[in-house]
Scaffold this motif. Structure first.
Motif, PDB file in Angstrom:
ATOM      1  N   THR A 128       4.247   2.376   8.023  1.00 14.43           N
ATOM      2  CA  THR A 128       2.863   2.704   7.640  1.00 14.43           C
ATOM      3  C   THR A 128       2.685   4.199   7.398  1.00 14.43           C
ATOM      4  OG1 THR A 128       2.325   2.789  10.004  1.00 14.43           O
ATOM      5  CG2 THR A 128       1.868   0.736   8.817  1.00 14.43           C
ATOM      6  N   VAL A 129       3.589   5.016   7.946  1.00 15.86           N
ATOM      7  CA  VAL A 129       3.578   6.460   7.714  1.00 15.86           C
ATOM      8  C   VAL A 129       4.999   6.897   7.391  1.00 15.86           C
ATOM      9  CG1 VAL A 129       3.218   8.742   8.736  1.00 15.86           C
ATOM     10  CG2 VAL A 129       1.603   6.899   9.217  1.00 15.86           C
ATOM     11  N   THR A 130       5.128   7.724   6.360  1.00 19.13           N
ATOM     12  CA  THR A 130       6.426   8.309   6.017  1.00 19.13           C
ATOM     13  C   THR A 130       6.455   9.738   6.536  1.00 19.13           C
ATOM     14  OG1 THR A 130       6.648   6.960   4.026  1.00 19.13           O
ATOM     15  CG2 THR A 130       7.975   8.962   4.144  1.00 19.13           C
ATOM     16  N   LEU A 131       7.534  10.108   7.194  1.00 22.93           N
ATOM     17  CA  LEU A 131       7.652  11.428   7.806  1.00 22.93           C
ATOM     18  C   LEU A 131       8.661  12.281   7.063  1.00 22.93           C
ATOM     19  CD1 LEU A 131       7.101  13.427  10.202  1.00 22.93           C
ATOM     20  CD2 LEU A 131       9.069  12.354  11.339  1.00 22.93           C
ATOM     21  N   GLY A 168      -0.489   4.660   0.917  1.00 24.55           N
ATOM     22  CA  GLY A 168       0.566   5.130   1.808  1.00 24.55           C
ATOM     23  C   GLY A 168       0.236   6.512   2.342  1.00 24.55           C
ATOM     24  N   LEU A 169       0.683   6.793   3.542  1.00 20.54           N
ATOM     25  CA  LEU A 169       0.457   8.095   4.175  1.00 20.54           C
ATOM     26  C   LEU A 169       1.781   8.826   4.312  1.00 20.54           C
ATOM     27  CD1 LEU A 169      -1.974   7.075   7.072  1.00 20.54           C
ATOM     28  CD2 LEU A 169      -2.573   8.182   4.911  1.00 20.54           C
ATOM     29  N   GLU A 229      -5.883   6.794   9.868  1.00 27.64           N
ATOM     30  CA  GLU A 229      -6.069   6.409   8.470  1.00 27.64           C
ATOM     31  C   GLU A 229      -5.207   5.226   8.063  1.00 27.64           C
ATOM     32  OE1 GLU A 229      -5.821   9.545   5.678  1.00 27.64           O
ATOM     33  OE2 GLU A 229      -7.272  10.829   6.706  1.00 27.64           O
ATOM     34  N   VAL A 230      -4.290   4.817   8.957  1.00 19.42           N
ATOM     35  CA  VAL A 230      -3.441   3.661   8.656  1.00 19.42           C
ATOM     36  C   VAL A 230      -4.329   2.430   8.476  1.00 19.42           C
ATOM     37  CG1 VAL A 230      -1.647   2.119   9.526  1.00 19.42           C
ATOM     38  CG2 VAL A 230      -1.440   4.592   9.868  1.00 19.42           C
ATOM     39  N   GLY A 231      -4.191   1.717   7.347  1.00 15.32           N
ATOM     40  CA  GLY A 231      -4.953   0.503   7.083  1.00 15.32           C
ATOM     41  C   GLY A 231      -6.323   0.744   6.505  1.00 15.32           C
ATOM     42  N   THR A 232      -6.681   2.010   6.261  1.00 14.37           N
ATOM     43  CA  THR A 232      -7.982   2.315   5.677  1.00 14.37           C
ATOM     44  C   THR A 232      -7.846   2.458   4.161  1.00 14.37           C
ATOM     45  OG1 THR A 232      -7.736   4.721   5.843  1.00 14.37           O
ATOM     46  CG2 THR A 232      -8.603   3.556   7.777  1.00 14.37           C
ATOM     47  N   LEU A 233      -8.978   2.569   3.496  1.00 10.44           N
ATOM     48  CA  LEU A 233      -8.977   2.748   2.047  1.00 10.44           C
ATOM     49  C   LEU A 233      -8.299   4.053   1.658  1.00 10.44           C
ATOM     50  CD1 LEU A 233      -9.901   1.651  -0.703  1.00 10.44           C
ATOM     51  CD2 LEU A 233     -12.076   2.891  -0.368  1.00 10.44           C
TER      52      LEU A 233
END
Length: 434
Positions: free
Chosen positions: A125-128, A98-99, A89-93
């Motif tokens: 691009t992703v927060t954990l 943010g993920l 899903e990174v870079g998708t609508l």
């Protein structure tokens, strides 16, 4: 129906019971989370602590308030394919805001699975937000750990749990249409017996309320009902987890520190959990390491107690072990032999050794190249006081002293004896040869 703990899960940080070292006003964690609510920027974090203390709850509150697309995975069931689905899903609508990945029980992810998160976390691009009941410095890959901030969640106090139980009793009364009453003794027992675990306390309460009869328009949970459902639930113990090592560490240190009351407390916790082997092993270690030469006769005494405990089995094994634990805790202490051995070991591991002196070798004939022929070993029993001066250490370690007589009665008597026998050449108490 959902468990009570799930139905009562707080929806804001203000509703969370306990963890005030993180959530209290002015604390760095709380200020950071308040700022994140406004900016939408959440740091990568790992929550570490025992179960039932609010890790999942706090993570969920942060995630819900972030405005980011939230994915939840559990390390016990998630696969590498699940991680790839999140990263897709990174870079998708869908991921434009943010993920945020909440990963519960991350300690169950293997190294490769943890490594798969590195690039997206590094790029932001992703927060954990991950949680674990095990020490993250042992179970989480270093590269991932270095990109996250670790926050420790602590067991809840009885007062924190009592507050949650009171809220829960009110909720149960509303759901059942009959008010629920918790007398002070019941509330205190349920709160104390939970072992700092809110989920466990709420489960016990719900079970007891179900069994409580409705009398005069109210359900009253008596202390006896509480004892029946919560008798053993206070035991927080996992033979492979941090609690195991914390308890046996406290057990051994209490005996070393000559506190019989604390030592018996930790012995009881070990035996209540059924961990007879750890109780026996640490008792033997402490007798040898910490009493040692101050009273060397204690070693066979403790060994006999351990043998008796293993022959009896639980619960009767507690009797000889309690005797031995009190004996070790109240005995005089000396770690002189322990220190001497590890000093010698340090030399061996560092390569400081050398050929064994000729007179000590197990051979009786010399080669043609020997400068001095003959073993020339002096048999100590042939000399007065069964002692004769002779080289025992290798040439490179001559003059080294590993052992120093302790200041207890037994070792000082030995020191005086050998000073008399060896004369001025004897190592004196307190003297260090290195």
């Amino acid at each position: 129906m959902e468990p009570l703990a799930q139905r009562l899960r707080p929806r804001s940080l203000e509703e969370v019971c306990g963890q005030q070292h993180l959530l209290g006003p002015g604390r760095v964690f709380r200020r950071t989370m308040d700022a994140a609510r406004a900016t939408g920027r959440i740091p990568n974090m790992i929550f570490y602590g025992p179960s039932g203390v609010g890790k999942t709850t706090v993570a969920g509150i942060i995630a819900q308030n972030s405005g980011m697309r939230l994915h939840k995975l559990n390390g016990t069931t998630a696969s590498t394919a699940d991680i790839k689905a999140v990263l897709a899903e990174v870079g998708t609508l869908q991921g434009s805001g943010g993920l945020l990945l909440y990963l519960d029980e991350i300690q169950y992810f293997n190294k490769r699975q943890q490594q798969s998160l590195l690039e997206c976390i590094e790029e932001g691009t992703v927060t954990l937000i991950a949680s674990t009941t095990e020490n993250p410095y042992f179970y989480i890959y270093n590269a991932l750990l270095s990109r996250c901030t670790v926050f420790e969640f602590k067991p809840l106090s009885a007062a924190d749990i009592a507050l949650g139980l009171q809220r829960a009793a009110e909720r149960l009364g509303q759901e059942g249409g009959v008010p629920v009453t918790l007398p002070p003794d019941t509330l205190h027992y349920l709160a104390e017996s939970a072992g700092g675990d809110m989920r466990k306390a709420l489960g016990n309460l719900e079970f007891a309320v179900t069994a409580a009869p409705a009398e005069n328009g109210v359900r009253t949970v008596t202390p006896e009902m509480a004892r029946q459902v919560a008798r053993r639930t206070a035991m927080r113990y996992d033979k492979q987890g941090d609690d195991h090592y914390d308890i046996i560490s406290a057990y051994q240190k209490s005996m070393r520190g000559s506190d019989p009351d604390a030592a018996l407390h930790y012995l009881a916790r070990l035996l209540e959990a059924g961990d007879l082997p750890s109780a026996c092993r640490r008792l033997m270690v402490t007798a040898c390491e910490d009493v040692g030469l101050a009273w060397p006769q204690i070693i066979p005494i403790v060994k006999a107690a351990v043998d008796a405990a293993n022959m009896l089995g639980l619960p009767e094994a507690a009797l000889p072990l309690a005797d031995a634990v009190v004996l070790v805790a109240t005995a005089p202490k000396s770690n002189s032999a322990h220190n001497a051995y590890y000093a010698a070991l340090a030399d061996v591991q560092a390569g400081r050794s050398g050929p064994i002196p000729r007179q000590l070798q197990n051979k009786h004939f010399d080669g043609e190249d020997a400068a001095v022929k003959g073993q020339h070993y002096k048999y100590a029993h042939d000399y007065p006081n069964h002692w004769v001066e002779q080289q025992y250490l290798p040439d490179s370690l001559q003059g080294v002293h590993y052992y120093t007589f302790g200041d207890n009665k037994t070792e000082q008597a030995a020191a005086a004896y050998w000073k008399r026998v060896k004369g001025a050449g004897a190592a004196k108490p307190g003297e260090s040869g290195k």
